[in-house]
Design an enzyme around this catalytic site. Structure first.
Site, PDB file in Angstrom:
ATOM      1  N   LYS A  40       0.804  -1.230   0.000  1.00 54.30           N
ATOM      2  CA  LYS A  40       0.000   0.000   0.000  1.00 54.30           C
ATOM      3  C   LYS A  40       0.837   1.280   0.000  1.00 54.30           C
ATOM      4  O   LYS A  40       0.291   2.363  -0.127  1.00 54.30           O
ATOM      5  CB  LYS A  40      -0.919  -0.003   1.235  1.00 54.30           C
ATOM      6  CG  LYS A  40      -2.251  -0.690   0.954  1.00 54.30           C
ATOM      7  CD  LYS A  40      -3.377  -0.025   1.731  1.00 54.30           C
ATOM      8  CE  LYS A  40      -4.730  -0.435   1.193  1.00 54.30           C
ATOM      9  NZ  LYS A  40      -5.827   0.248   1.846  1.00 54.30           N
ATOM     10  N   ARG A  89     -18.903   3.712   5.190  1.00 52.54           N
ATOM     11  CA  ARG A  89     -19.201   5.127   4.947  1.00 52.54           C
ATOM     12  C   ARG A  89     -20.304   5.303   3.928  1.00 52.54           C
ATOM     13  O   ARG A  89     -21.246   6.041   4.146  1.00 52.54           O
ATOM     14  CB  ARG A  89     -17.939   5.834   4.423  1.00 52.54           C
ATOM     15  CG  ARG A  89     -17.002   6.228   5.512  1.00 52.54           C
ATOM     16  CD  ARG A  89     -15.647   6.502   4.971  1.00 52.54           C
ATOM     17  NE  ARG A  89     -15.083   5.284   4.416  1.00 52.54           N
ATOM     18  CZ  ARG A  89     -13.831   5.149   4.039  1.00 52.54           C
ATOM     19  NH1 ARG A  89     -13.021   6.180   4.101  1.00 52.54           N
ATOM     20  NH2 ARG A  89     -13.391   4.006   3.580  1.00 52.54           N
ATOM     21  N   SER A 127      -8.491   8.580   5.089  1.00 55.04           N
ATOM     22  CA  SER A 127      -7.079   8.935   5.296  1.00 55.04           C
ATOM     23  C   SER A 127      -6.516   9.598   4.043  1.00 55.04           C
ATOM     24  O   SER A 127      -5.733  10.545   4.134  1.00 55.04           O
ATOM     25  CB  SER A 127      -6.255   7.688   5.626  1.00 55.04           C
ATOM     26  OG  SER A 127      -6.723   7.083   6.803  1.00 55.04           O
TER      27      SER A 127
HETATM   28  P1  ADP Z   1      -8.333  -0.301   4.920  1.00 57.96           P
HETATM   29  O1  ADP Z   1      -7.119  -0.105   4.070  1.00 57.96           O
HETATM   30  O2  ADP Z   1      -8.384  -1.626   5.612  1.00 57.96           O
HETATM   31  O3  ADP Z   1      -9.653   0.076   4.291  1.00 57.96           O
HETATM   32  P2  ADP Z   1      -8.556   2.125   6.496  1.00 57.96           P
HETATM   33  O4  ADP Z   1      -7.604   2.586   7.540  1.00 57.96           O
HETATM   34  O5  ADP Z   1      -8.732   2.999   5.303  1.00 57.96           O
HETATM   35  O6  ADP Z   1      -8.058   0.680   6.132  1.00 57.96           O
HETATM   36  O7  ADP Z   1      -9.973   1.867   7.144  1.00 57.96           O
HETATM   37  C1  ADP Z   1     -10.173   0.969   8.195  1.00 57.96           C
HETATM   38  C2  ADP Z   1     -11.657   0.804   8.449  1.00 57.96           C
HETATM   39  O8  ADP Z   1     -12.199   2.035   8.901  1.00 57.96           O
HETATM   40  C3  ADP Z   1     -12.494   0.415   7.235  1.00 57.96           C
HETATM   41  O9  ADP Z   1     -13.514  -0.463   7.666  1.00 57.96           O
HETATM   42  C4  ADP Z   1     -13.076   1.717   6.779  1.00 57.96           C
HETATM   43  O10 ADP Z   1     -14.289   1.530   6.077  1.00 57.96           O
HETATM   44  C5  ADP Z   1     -13.320   2.394   8.107  1.00 57.96           C
HETATM   45  N1  ADP Z   1     -13.376   3.862   8.006  1.00 57.96           N
HETATM   46  C6  ADP Z   1     -12.460   4.687   7.456  1.00 57.96           C
HETATM   47  N2  ADP Z   1     -12.862   5.971   7.514  1.00 57.96           N
HETATM   48  C7  ADP Z   1     -14.083   5.966   8.123  1.00 57.96           C
HETATM   49  C8  ADP Z   1     -15.060   6.963   8.434  1.00 57.96           C
HETATM   50  N3  ADP Z   1     -14.865   8.248   8.122  1.00 57.96           N
HETATM   51  N4  ADP Z   1     -16.206   6.570   9.053  1.00 57.96           N
HETATM   52  C9  ADP Z   1     -16.408   5.246   9.327  1.00 57.96           C
HETATM   53  N5  ADP Z   1     -15.543   4.256   9.031  1.00 57.96           N
HETATM   54  C10 ADP Z   1     -14.404   4.605   8.436  1.00 57.96           C
END
Ligand code: ADP
Length: 158
Positions: A40, A89, A127
């Site tokens: 990633k 989301r 992120s």
């Molecule tokens: P990944 O690469 O596993 O998707 P992330 O760090 O982007 O890792 O996200 C981890 C989890 O948090 C995922 O289930 C994602 O959908 C959730 N997530 C990320 N941002 C939000 C948000 N703003 N509200 C709710 N859930 C979120």
């Protein structure tokens, strides 16, 4: 119930923190697990991501913050977890999340995937959006806690 909340957390946003706080209220123990995935190309090292999670969520009594690599379901088994928490989301998250949940179910049917829907005010937040805004010199105050905002600015050299 012991649950794992896995993610890249590069970096953790208020959206993640909201899910962590809400999930920690409904499970006995929540393991927040930072995925060590070199494919990633994350902005922050695993150690930095762990530190930021510790600084912002470390005082919740029933959480453990740790890193893992490899198959999530193996990590779950190893940790004695019987559930995986994921945040949803938008409808666009659904297809991938559903596919992952079904795959994990095939690999180990004892572990349930539970979805927590985002709080409306964080529905836009990811992120990658935070990194993009910070890189372009925008204010990320409403997106991440100040300690994480400061590290972002350091990282991008502003
Ligand atoms: P990944 O690469 O596993 O998707 P992330 O760090 O982007 O890792 O996200 C981890 C989890 O948090 C995922 O289930 C994602 O959908 C959730 N997530 C990320 N941002 C939000 C948000 N703003 N509200 C709710 N859930 C979120």
């Amino acid at each position: 119930m012991i649950a794992i909340y896995p993610g890249t957390f590069d970096p953790a946003t208020y959206g993640h923190i909201d899910i962590i706080m809400r999930a920690s209220k409904v499970v006995d123990k929540l393991i927040v697990a930072v995925l060590n995935n070199s494919a990633k190309q994350p902005m922050f090292t695993v150690d930095e991501r762990l530190q930021m999670l510790n600084e912002t969520c470390g005082d919740i009594s029933n959480i453990e913050i740790t890193a893992f690599s490899g198959l999530l379901i193996e990590f779950a088994k190893h940790s004695g977890a019987n559930a995986i928490i994921r945040g949803l989301r938008a409808v666009s998250d659904f297809e991938y999340e559903f596919q992952m949940a079904l795959t994990n179910k095939i690999l180990n049917e004892e572990v349930e995937t539970l979805f927590i829907s985002t709080s409306a005010r964080y529905a836009y937040l990811s992120s990658s959006i935070v990194k993009e805004v910070a890189a372009l010199g925008g204010c990320v105050e409403s997106m991440v806690p100040a300690v994480i905002g400061d590290r972002l600015l350091q990282k991008i050299g502003k």
